[in-house]
Write a protein that holds these residues in place. Sequence first.
Motif, short mmCIF file in Angstrom:
data_model
loop_
_atom_site.label_atom_id
_atom_site.label_comp_id
_atom_site.label_asym_id
_atom_site.label_seq_id
_atom_site.Cartn_x
_atom_site.Cartn_y
_atom_site.Cartn_z
N LEU A 67 -11.68 -11.39 10.98
CA LEU A 67 -11.03 -11.85 9.76
C LEU A 67 -10.78 -10.63 8.91
CD1 LEU A 67 -10.13 -14.33 8.08
CD2 LEU A 67 -12.38 -14.27 7.02
N GLN A 68 -9.51 -10.39 8.57
CA GLN A 68 -9.10 -9.25 7.75
C GLN A 68 -8.80 -9.76 6.36
OE1 GLN A 68 -5.64 -8.61 6.66
NE2 GLN A 68 -6.24 -6.75 5.62
N ILE A 69 -9.45 -9.16 5.36
CA ILE A 69 -9.28 -9.54 3.96
C ILE A 69 -8.76 -8.32 3.22
CG2 ILE A 69 -10.45 -10.30 1.87
CD1 ILE A 69 -12.08 -10.94 5.16
N GLU A 70 -7.81 -8.53 2.31
CA GLU A 70 -7.26 -7.40 1.56
C GLU A 70 -7.06 -7.77 0.10
OE1 GLU A 70 -2.56 -8.05 2.53
OE2 GLU A 70 -3.79 -6.93 3.94
N GLU A 71 -7.12 -6.76 -0.72
CA GLU A 71 -6.79 -6.89 -2.14
C GLU A 71 -5.85 -5.74 -2.46
OE1 GLU A 71 -9.29 -7.60 -6.13
OE2 GLU A 71 -9.81 -5.77 -5.05
N VAL A 72 -4.59 -6.06 -2.79
CA VAL A 72 -3.58 -5.04 -3.02
C VAL A 72 -3.12 -5.11 -4.48
CG1 VAL A 72 -1.31 -4.19 -2.34
CG2 VAL A 72 -2.81 -5.24 -0.63
N HIS A 73 -3.28 -4.00 -5.18
CA HIS A 73 -2.79 -3.91 -6.55
C HIS A 73 -1.40 -3.26 -6.57
CE1 HIS A 73 -6.56 -5.28 -8.21
NE2 HIS A 73 -7.17 -4.46 -7.37
N ASP A 74 -1.23 -2.23 -5.77
CA ASP A 74 0.05 -1.58 -5.60
C ASP A 74 -0.02 -0.73 -4.34
OD1 ASP A 74 -1.04 1.04 -6.28
OD2 ASP A 74 -0.85 0.49 -8.40
N ARG A 75 0.99 0.07 -4.07
CA ARG A 75 1.06 0.84 -2.82
C ARG A 75 -0.07 1.85 -2.67
NH1 ARG A 75 6.88 3.16 -2.73
NH2 ARG A 75 6.29 3.80 -0.63
N VAL A 76 -0.67 2.26 -3.75
CA VAL A 76 -1.72 3.27 -3.71
C VAL A 76 -3.11 2.66 -3.90
CG1 VAL A 76 -2.57 5.40 -4.78
CG2 VAL A 76 -0.12 5.02 -4.55
N HIS A 77 -3.21 1.59 -4.66
CA HIS A 77 -4.50 1.00 -5.01
C HIS A 77 -4.70 -0.31 -4.27
CE1 HIS A 77 -3.34 3.63 -8.39
NE2 HIS A 77 -4.62 3.99 -8.30
N TRP A 78 -5.42 -0.23 -3.17
CA TRP A 78 -5.71 -1.39 -2.37
C TRP A 78 -6.98 -1.14 -1.58
CZ3 TRP A 78 -5.77 -0.87 2.97
CH2 TRP A 78 -5.20 0.30 3.48
N ARG A 79 -7.54 -2.21 -1.06
CA ARG A 79 -8.72 -2.11 -0.20
C ARG A 79 -8.72 -3.29 0.76
NH1 ARG A 79 -13.74 -3.74 -4.13
NH2 ARG A 79 -12.77 -5.56 -5.05
N SER A 80 -9.34 -3.11 1.90
CA SER A 80 -9.40 -4.18 2.89
C SER A 80 -10.70 -4.08 3.68
CB SER A 80 -8.20 -4.12 3.84
OG SER A 80 -8.27 -2.97 4.65
N VAL A 81 -11.04 -5.21 4.28
CA VAL A 81 -12.25 -5.33 5.09
C VAL A 81 -11.89 -6.11 6.35
CG1 VAL A 81 -14.53 -6.41 5.22
CG2 VAL A 81 -13.80 -5.33 3.10
N VAL A 82 -12.45 -5.72 7.47
CA VAL A 82 -12.33 -6.50 8.71
C VAL A 82 -13.73 -6.92 9.11
CG1 VAL A 82 -11.67 -6.48 11.13
CG2 VAL A 82 -10.27 -5.26 9.46
N VAL A 83 -13.91 -8.23 9.26
CA VAL A 83 -15.19 -8.80 9.67
C VAL A 83 -15.03 -9.30 11.10
CG1 VAL A 83 -16.92 -10.57 9.19
CG2 VAL A 83 -15.67 -9.50 7.30
N ASN A 84 -15.88 -8.85 11.99
CA ASN A 84 -15.88 -9.31 13.38
C ASN A 84 -17.01 -10.31 13.58
OD1 ASN A 84 -13.82 -7.54 14.58
ND2 ASN A 84 -15.23 -5.93 13.96
#
Length: 93
Positions: A67-84
């Motif tokens: 499961l891939q989760i992301e939080e995107v504020h703009d092209r430079v400020h984002w983060r994501s996590v992949v849970v297996n």
Amino acid sequence: MLDIDEMGQKEIHELLHKVGYGHLGCIGEGYPYIMPMHYYLKDSEIYIFTTVGMKTQYMDANPKVCLQIEEVHDRVHWRSVVVNGRAERLTEQ
């Protein structure tokens, strides 16, 4: 030069609680199959609700999922996590 900042467990857990949706990946007929999915996080367990269909058939055949989760504020400020993990079908009793 990129500034890569790895998230700690606390930050990952906070992101999972905050977002509530992501992309579920499973393997079907030898190919990756990815679809958007809402989820519910309780303690360290992630629950998804789905109807019977292609994704449930694929998860029954091969319960290894991500499961891939992301939080995107703009092209430079984002983060994501992949849970297996492994999918386990729960039904109402």
